[in-house]
Design an enzyme around this catalytic site. Structure first.
Site, PDB file in Angstrom:
ATOM      1  N   SER A   1     -20.429-115.167 -19.539  1.00  0.00           N
ATOM      2  CA  SER A   1     -18.523-114.640 -19.992  1.00  0.00           C
ATOM      3  C   SER A   1     -18.134-115.309 -20.821  1.00  0.00           C
ATOM      4  O   SER A   1     -18.760-116.089 -21.750  1.00  0.00           O
ATOM      5  CB  SER A   1     -17.995-114.605 -19.236  1.00  0.00           C
ATOM      6  OG  SER A   1     -17.995-116.089 -18.733  1.00  0.00           O
ATOM      7  N   LYS A   2     -17.462-114.482 -21.475  1.00  0.00           N
ATOM      8  CA  LYS A   2     -16.274-114.582 -22.714  1.00  0.00           C
ATOM      9  C   LYS A   2     -15.749-116.082 -22.428  1.00  0.00           C
ATOM     10  O   LYS A   2     -15.936-116.678 -23.991  1.00  0.00           O
ATOM     11  CB  LYS A   2     -15.549-114.071 -23.314  1.00  0.00           C
ATOM     12  CG  LYS A   2     -14.285-113.628 -23.891  1.00  0.00           C
ATOM     13  CD  LYS A   2     -13.366-112.512 -24.445  1.00  0.00           C
ATOM     14  CE  LYS A   2     -12.017-113.275 -24.864  1.00  0.00           C
ATOM     15  NZ  LYS A   2     -11.974-114.654 -25.946  1.00  0.00           N
ATOM     16  N   ARG A   3     -15.852-115.865 -21.240  1.00  0.00           N
ATOM     17  CA  ARG A   3     -14.733-117.958 -21.045  1.00  0.00           C
ATOM     18  C   ARG A   3     -16.187-118.693 -21.417  1.00  0.00           C
ATOM     19  O   ARG A   3     -15.588-119.573 -21.666  1.00  0.00           O
ATOM     20  CB  ARG A   3     -14.616-117.762 -19.716  1.00  0.00           C
ATOM     21  CG  ARG A   3     -12.643-117.826 -20.283  1.00  0.00           C
ATOM     22  CD  ARG A   3     -12.129-117.874 -18.440  1.00  0.00           C
ATOM     23  NE  ARG A   3     -12.639-117.023 -17.843  1.00  0.00           N
ATOM     24  CZ  ARG A   3     -12.804-116.256 -17.312  1.00  0.00           C
ATOM     25  NH1 ARG A   3     -13.250-117.407 -15.648  1.00  0.00           N
ATOM     26  NH2 ARG A   3     -13.222-115.232 -15.768  1.00  0.00           N
TER      27      ARG A   3
END
Ligand code: GLU
Length: 510
Positions: free
Chosen positions: A261-263
């Site tokens: 994910s982006k995180r």
């Protein structure tokens, strides 16, 4: 008869293209090129609520940067356009009507509030064969009421009428036969009158059919939609020309636990987007591979191997080699761990293998941020980057390693001064200046021979003298081979730097 290969990359412009999407585009491209087929770029913008300004341009720019060519699309044109779904409303309306006329779909008037109330009332409520007659739709209501509602312009949707308890088979080139029972599917919304647009499922199927797509190559997250798509093909009577499905393995977090994910990128410090993205609403900036100093060839090579392997241990592939070697047989079903350290390694390898004059070209914009680059010849810049490239992973890091080639040190690293500059060092450096002044051929090899000979002859401490020398020229005790540096700087500049060092460096009290 073998079908002409036509593949499509079909992103929704809802934000920056994720690196997983880039890999999907790449595999589509490789497969198309390998088979002399066509690569379509279709913009799936039917969800107007999620539309993001700038996302389409971003997609084009990212593919372009990576060398992923598109044959048909909004910019490229082609015989199967328009290639943007929001411009195909008339087409979808026709096909929605066809399903309604054939009894394969129905009109539903349930409001969001009514649907919510049903979900409260019935646990795990699903709009399907077991519940649809309790709802307000063209199957449950009398024909006159339906007509009256439509005449009054009542908001409605069109739902797909799924026949329960049927085995639906999806043939997937990577996963083999995947069978699911139709009872687990709900009567998906295919069209919404509110914005006169179809949903993803309908638009996607109609377009794949009309654009004569031969292979649907997309991420694994779309596998759950595939049975529905198979049923839609059937409902339209297009089963005979259904495309071949290929669902690519997920990209996983670096530790393999869950989807990337982006995180994860923010947390671990690597980009998950090809290009830097400036969010038009929040103003938030997300980092991109391009701006981080990655070379597009390295990103392509890295991504190609996330989910595919050549069947042996080779790792370095140009785009042309990938086109030749790529195959779905060697794609894994298992998710691919996103090993960003490997990404850095690839970039390093590509920097190392790049001819110095080409590397100098890529380095130019960075150099210009720091100095007036016109003061240096191309050849000089190429030699400078060539001498330090083994020490970096990214183009941006070249500046830190090569800065001293472009400006003389103004300060000297204190820890090195403490260690290498003692009482009397200045005298030895003055002697060194005299030695250098006497050298005509300032080539690395010749200087080395003469200077080392002088050190030995006087029985000076090799490490101390050479490091003090380096300190004056570089500003700290690091960098490539000393005499390669002085060859490039030239005699005059080298001597000037030693002189400045002698004037400015003083022993530090212990
Ligand atoms: N529009 C979908 C996406 O955003 C396309 C999925 C597909 O390729 O069918 O990825």
């Amino acid at each position: 008869m073998e079908r002409k290969v036509r593949v499509r990359f079909a992103p929704s412009p809802t934000g920056p293209l994720h690196i997983g999407g880039v890999r999907t585009a790449l595999y589509n491209y490789l497969f198309a090129r390998q088979h002399g087929g066509s690569m379509i770029l279709r913009i799936e913008d039917t969800d107007s609520t999620r539309f993001v300004e700038g996302a389409e341009d971003y997609i084009n720019e990212a593919l372009n940067w990576l060398g992923i060519g598109v044959d048909e699309g909004v910019r490229e044109g082609g015989d199967y356009g328009p290639y943007k779904q929001s411009e195909r409303r008339d087409i979808y309306r026709r096909y929605v009507k066809q399903l309604l006329d054939n009894g394969k779909a129905y009109i539903a008037f349930d409001t969001p509030e009514e649907l919510d109330a049903k979900r409260q009332e019935i646990q795990n409520f699903q709009y399907d064969a077991s519940t649809r007659m309790m709802m307000r739709n063209s199957l449950s209501l009398p024909a006159e009421e339906v007509k009256a509602l439509l005449d009054a312009g009542t908001k409605h949707v069109v739902r797909f009428k799924i026949e329960p308890d049927r085995d639906v088979v999806v043939n997937d080139l990577i996963r083999g036969q995947v069978t699911i029972n139709s009872s687990i599917l709900d009567d998906k919304v295919l069209y919404k009158s509110a914005d006169d647009l179809p949903t993803y499922h309908l638009a996607n199927i109609v377009d794949d059919h009309l654009m004569e797509v031969s292979h649907v190559i997309r991420g694994e997250e779309w596998l759950p939609s595939a049975p529905l798509h198979v049923l839609l093909y059937e409902a339209f009577g297009w089963s005979d020309c259904m495309p071949q499905f290929v669902h690519l393995p997920l990209l996983l977090k670096p530790d393999g636990k869950g989807k990337l994910s982006k995180r994860d990128g923010d947390r671990l410090g690597f980009p998950v987007f090809p290009l830097e993205w400036h969010d038009p609403k929040s103003g938030e900036v997300s980092s991109g591979y391009r701006e981080r100093g990655y070379l597009p060839q390295a990103v392509v090579n890295f991504l190609a191997l996330l989910g595919w392997n050549p069947g042996d241990d080779r790792e370095m592939f140009t785009m042309d080699e990938l086109i030749k070697e790529f195959s779905f047989e060697h794609c894994s079903k298992k998710g691919a761990k996103f090993d960003f350290e490997k990404g850095k390694w690839f970039n390093h390898e590509y920097l190392m293998n790049m001819p110095d004059d080409q590397l100098a070209e890529v380095f130019m914009p960075v150099l210009k941020q720091h100095v007036d680059a016109s003061a240096f010849t191309r050849q000089y810049i190429a030699k400078a980057v060539g001498l330090v490239k083994s020490r970096v992973n990214f183009v941006n890091e070249l500046w830190e390693q090569a800065a001293f080639f472009f400006r003389a040190p103004e300060t000297y690293a204190e820890k090195d001064v403490r260690k290498r500059w003692k009482e009397g060092t200045d005298d030895i450096m003055r002697e060194l200046i005299a030695v250098l002044q006497g050298i005509d051929d300032f080539s690395s090899k010749n200087c080395e021979e003469i200077v080392l000979g002088w050190i030995k002859e006087h029985e000076y401490h090799m490490g101390n003298v050479m490091n003090a020398f380096r300190l004056t020229v570089v500003g700290e005790c690091k960098g490539p081979h000393m005499f390669d540096i002085t060859e490039l700087l030239g005699k005059e500049e080298t001597i000037a730097r030693i002189e400045r060092g002698v004037a400015n460096i003083h022993p530090v009290e212990a």
